[in-house]
Design a protein around this motif. Structure first.
Motif, PDB file in Angstrom:
ATOM      1  N   LYS A  77       0.826  -1.218   0.000  1.00  0.00           N
ATOM      2  CA  LYS A  77       0.000   0.000   0.000  1.00  0.00           C
ATOM      3  C   LYS A  77       0.851   1.255   0.000  1.00  0.00           C
ATOM      4  O   LYS A  77       0.531   2.223  -0.713  1.00  0.00           O
ATOM      5  N   ARG A  78       1.929   1.264   0.768  1.00  0.00           N
ATOM      6  CA  ARG A  78       2.751   2.473   0.888  1.00  0.00           C
ATOM      7  C   ARG A  78       3.700   2.661  -0.285  1.00  0.00           C
ATOM      8  O   ARG A  78       3.842   3.758  -0.824  1.00  0.00           O
ATOM      9  N   PHE A  79       4.363   1.589  -0.717  1.00  0.00           N
ATOM     10  CA  PHE A  79       5.427   1.701  -1.711  1.00  0.00           C
ATOM     11  C   PHE A  79       5.059   1.149  -3.094  1.00  0.00           C
ATOM     12  O   PHE A  79       5.899   1.142  -3.988  1.00  0.00           O
ATOM     13  N   GLY A  80       3.828   0.698  -3.268  1.00  0.00           N
ATOM     14  CA  GLY A  80       3.454   0.119  -4.556  1.00  0.00           C
ATOM     15  C   GLY A  80       4.255  -1.137  -4.838  1.00  0.00           C
ATOM     16  O   GLY A  80       4.558  -1.919  -3.929  1.00  0.00           O
ATOM     17  N   ASN A  81       4.613  -1.325  -6.114  1.00  0.00           N
ATOM     18  CA  ASN A  81       5.404  -2.511  -6.461  1.00  0.00           C
ATOM     19  C   ASN A  81       6.900  -2.214  -6.585  1.00  0.00           C
ATOM     20  O   ASN A  81       7.671  -3.102  -6.981  1.00  0.00           O
ATOM     21  N   MET A  82       7.306  -0.997  -6.208  1.00  0.00           N
ATOM     22  CA  MET A  82       8.719  -0.619  -6.303  1.00  0.00           C
ATOM     23  C   MET A  82       9.472  -1.038  -5.045  1.00  0.00           C
ATOM     24  O   MET A  82      10.025  -0.221  -4.293  1.00  0.00           O
ATOM     25  N   ILE A  83       9.479  -2.342  -4.779  1.00  0.00           N
ATOM     26  CA  ILE A  83      10.206  -2.898  -3.646  1.00  0.00           C
ATOM     27  C   ILE A  83      10.903  -4.189  -4.064  1.00  0.00           C
ATOM     28  O   ILE A  83      10.482  -4.857  -5.007  1.00  0.00           O
ATOM     29  N   ASN A  84      11.963  -4.505  -3.364  1.00  0.00           N
ATOM     30  CA  ASN A  84      12.583  -5.824  -3.449  1.00  0.00           C
ATOM     31  C   ASN A  84      12.557  -6.439  -2.050  1.00  0.00           C
ATOM     32  O   ASN A  84      12.472  -5.724  -1.044  1.00  0.00           O
ATOM     33  N   ILE A  85      12.649  -7.747  -1.996  1.00  0.00           N
ATOM     34  CA  ILE A  85      12.309  -8.466  -0.766  1.00  0.00           C
ATOM     35  C   ILE A  85      13.459  -9.350  -0.288  1.00  0.00           C
ATOM     36  O   ILE A  85      14.154  -9.978  -1.094  1.00  0.00           O
ATOM     37  N   GLY A  86      13.645  -9.398   1.021  1.00  0.00           N
ATOM     38  CA  GLY A  86      14.625 -10.271   1.647  1.00  0.00           C
ATOM     39  C   GLY A  86      13.986 -11.059   2.771  1.00  0.00           C
ATOM     40  O   GLY A  86      12.848 -10.787   3.178  1.00  0.00           O
ATOM     41  N   GLN A  98       7.957  -3.178 -18.309  1.00  0.00           N
ATOM     42  CA  GLN A  98       6.646  -2.628 -18.617  1.00  0.00           C
ATOM     43  C   GLN A  98       5.577  -3.080 -17.628  1.00  0.00           C
ATOM     44  O   GLN A  98       4.722  -2.304 -17.220  1.00  0.00           O
ATOM     45  N   CYS A  99       5.632  -4.353 -17.228  1.00  0.00           N
ATOM     46  CA  CYS A  99       4.596  -4.861 -16.322  1.00  0.00           C
ATOM     47  C   CYS A  99       4.650  -4.173 -14.965  1.00  0.00           C
ATOM     48  O   CYS A  99       3.639  -4.066 -14.272  1.00  0.00           O
ATOM     49  N   ARG A 100       5.809  -3.693 -14.582  1.00  0.00           N
ATOM     50  CA  ARG A 100       5.961  -2.985 -13.306  1.00  0.00           C
ATOM     51  C   ARG A 100       5.531  -1.529 -13.426  1.00  0.00           C
ATOM     52  O   ARG A 100       4.718  -1.052 -12.636  1.00  0.00           O
ATOM     53  N   VAL A 101       6.047  -0.837 -14.424  1.00  0.00           N
ATOM     54  CA  VAL A 101       5.851   0.616 -14.458  1.00  0.00           C
ATOM     55  C   VAL A 101       4.479   1.031 -14.971  1.00  0.00           C
ATOM     56  O   VAL A 101       4.038   2.150 -14.722  1.00  0.00           O
ATOM     57  N   ILE A 102       3.784   0.156 -15.682  1.00  0.00           N
ATOM     58  CA  ILE A 102       2.461   0.515 -16.194  1.00  0.00           C
ATOM     59  C   ILE A 102       1.377   0.303 -15.150  1.00  0.00           C
ATOM     60  O   ILE A 102       0.252   0.775 -15.299  1.00  0.00           O
ATOM     61  N   CYS A 103       1.718  -0.382 -14.062  1.00  0.00           N
ATOM     62  CA  CYS A 103       0.749  -0.694 -13.010  1.00  0.00           C
ATOM     63  C   CYS A 103       0.282   0.593 -12.324  1.00  0.00           C
ATOM     64  O   CYS A 103       1.106   1.420 -11.930  1.00  0.00           O
ATOM     65  N   PRO A 104      -1.027   0.789 -12.152  1.00  0.00           N
ATOM     66  CA  PRO A 104      -1.518   1.974 -11.432  1.00  0.00           C
ATOM     67  C   PRO A 104      -1.019   2.046  -9.993  1.00  0.00           C
ATOM     68  O   PRO A 104      -1.014   3.110  -9.385  1.00  0.00           O
ATOM     69  N   ARG A 105      -0.574   0.914  -9.449  1.00  0.00           N
ATOM     70  CA  ARG A 105      -0.081   0.863  -8.074  1.00  0.00           C
ATOM     71  C   ARG A 105       1.433   0.959  -7.995  1.00  0.00           C
ATOM     72  O   ARG A 105       2.018   0.705  -6.937  1.00  0.00           O
ATOM     73  N   VAL A 106       2.095   1.342  -9.068  1.00  0.00           N
ATOM     74  CA  VAL A 106       3.554   1.278  -9.130  1.00  0.00           C
ATOM     75  C   VAL A 106       4.207   2.025  -7.976  1.00  0.00           C
ATOM     76  O   VAL A 106       5.181   1.536  -7.395  1.00  0.00           O
ATOM     77  N   LEU A 107       3.719   3.201  -7.610  1.00  0.00           N
ATOM     78  CA  LEU A 107       4.401   4.016  -6.608  1.00  0.00           C
ATOM     79  C   LEU A 107       3.710   4.029  -5.247  1.00  0.00           C
ATOM     80  O   LEU A 107       4.225   4.627  -4.312  1.00  0.00           O
ATOM     81  N   GLY A 108       2.559   3.405  -5.113  1.00  0.00           N
ATOM     82  CA  GLY A 108       1.880   3.388  -3.835  1.00  0.00           C
ATOM     83  C   GLY A 108       1.474   4.772  -3.376  1.00  0.00           C
ATOM     84  O   GLY A 108       1.202   5.663  -4.188  1.00  0.00           O
ATOM     85  N   GLU A 109       1.487   5.009  -2.060  1.00  0.00           N
ATOM     86  CA  GLU A 109       0.959   6.257  -1.496  1.00  0.00           C
ATOM     87  C   GLU A 109       2.045   7.156  -0.912  1.00  0.00           C
ATOM     88  O   GLU A 109       1.752   8.149  -0.284  1.00  0.00           O
ATOM     89  N   ARG A 110       3.320   6.820  -1.092  1.00  0.00           N
ATOM     90  CA  ARG A 110       4.364   7.659  -0.476  1.00  0.00           C
ATOM     91  C   ARG A 110       4.463   9.007  -1.182  1.00  0.00           C
ATOM     92  O   ARG A 110       4.092   9.165  -2.328  1.00  0.00           O
TER      93      ARG A 110
END
Length: 223
Positions: free
Chosen positions: A139-148, A211-223
């Protein structure tokens, strides 16, 4: 204990942190369960590092690729340092490589599987929900995250699962994938890989498509 562990990760530089008790992994494929890595695992601590917003609109792609490498290296630092700190609390911890090396590789399908699916671990730890592009959406960061992730023998309480973030009526990632590699549930890695990843004339790795990441309406979340 759960909050102390989360605070350790946040103090080290994580932007998000969640916990999934190992019981949530009961449907993990054989060979890819947390206990296949560490037999005494009772909990999986999952964390994420945000990527700069500007990477959603950058060209040439070498900038995006290099920044992703930096982000993944930072996740590995976090998992290693956090494991040492968690062990001071009395547990045993195992840092999992953020860009998990493939033990499983199907050459014909060009399909690989990490030793632990970071996306599914993030889903089970409440970090976010899974988009039709197979990326985790927070919700906060959209899909612009990587995970550990860190595995531990501490028996910890799971966090609540995330609300659904992928817009049900949206099919932008499916419709705009140049390789038609997405079906809303999985990605055809053979179609995706041969188009997305290559080396430039100097031999540096580049990402030719996100493209699949950046075209997403949720790419950047709410920050």
């Amino acid at each position: 204990m759960e909050e102390r562990i989360k605070q350790i990760l946040m103090n080290l530089g994580a932007d998000l942190c969640g916990i999934a008790n190992v019981e949530r992994f009961k449907n993990a494929p054989q060979g890819f369960h947390p206990k296949d890595i560490y037999k005494d695992c009772k909990s999986v601590i999952v964390f994420a590092k945000a990527m700069p917003k500007g990477l959603a609109d950058v060209n040439p792609r070498i900038v995006y690729m290099k920044a992703t490498d930096v982000n993944l290296n930072e996740l590995d630092r976090l998992s290693y340092s956090a494991s040492l700190e968690i062990e001071k609390l009395g547990g045993i911890s195992v840092p999992v490589p953020s860009d998990s090396p493939y033990d499983y590789w199907d050459e014909d399908k060009r399909e690989g599987r990490g030793i632990l699916s970071m996306r599914h671990a993030a889903l089970l730890a409440g970090i976010g929900s899974m988009g039709k592009n197979t990326l985790i959406i927070n919700k906060r960061f959209g899909n612009m995250i990587n995970i550990g992730a860190v595995l531990t023998n501490l028996d910890l309480k799971s966090d609540l699962l995330s609300e659904e973030m992928c817009i049900a009526s949206c099919h932008l990632c499916l419709d705009n994938c140049p390789q038609k590699a997405l079906n809303g549930l999985t990605v055809n890695q053979k179609l995706c890989r041969k188009f997305t990843y290559s080396n430039n004339a100097r031999g540096f790795g580049v990402c030719n498509c996100n493209q699949c990441r950046v075209i997403c309406p949720r790419v950047l979340g709410e920050r």
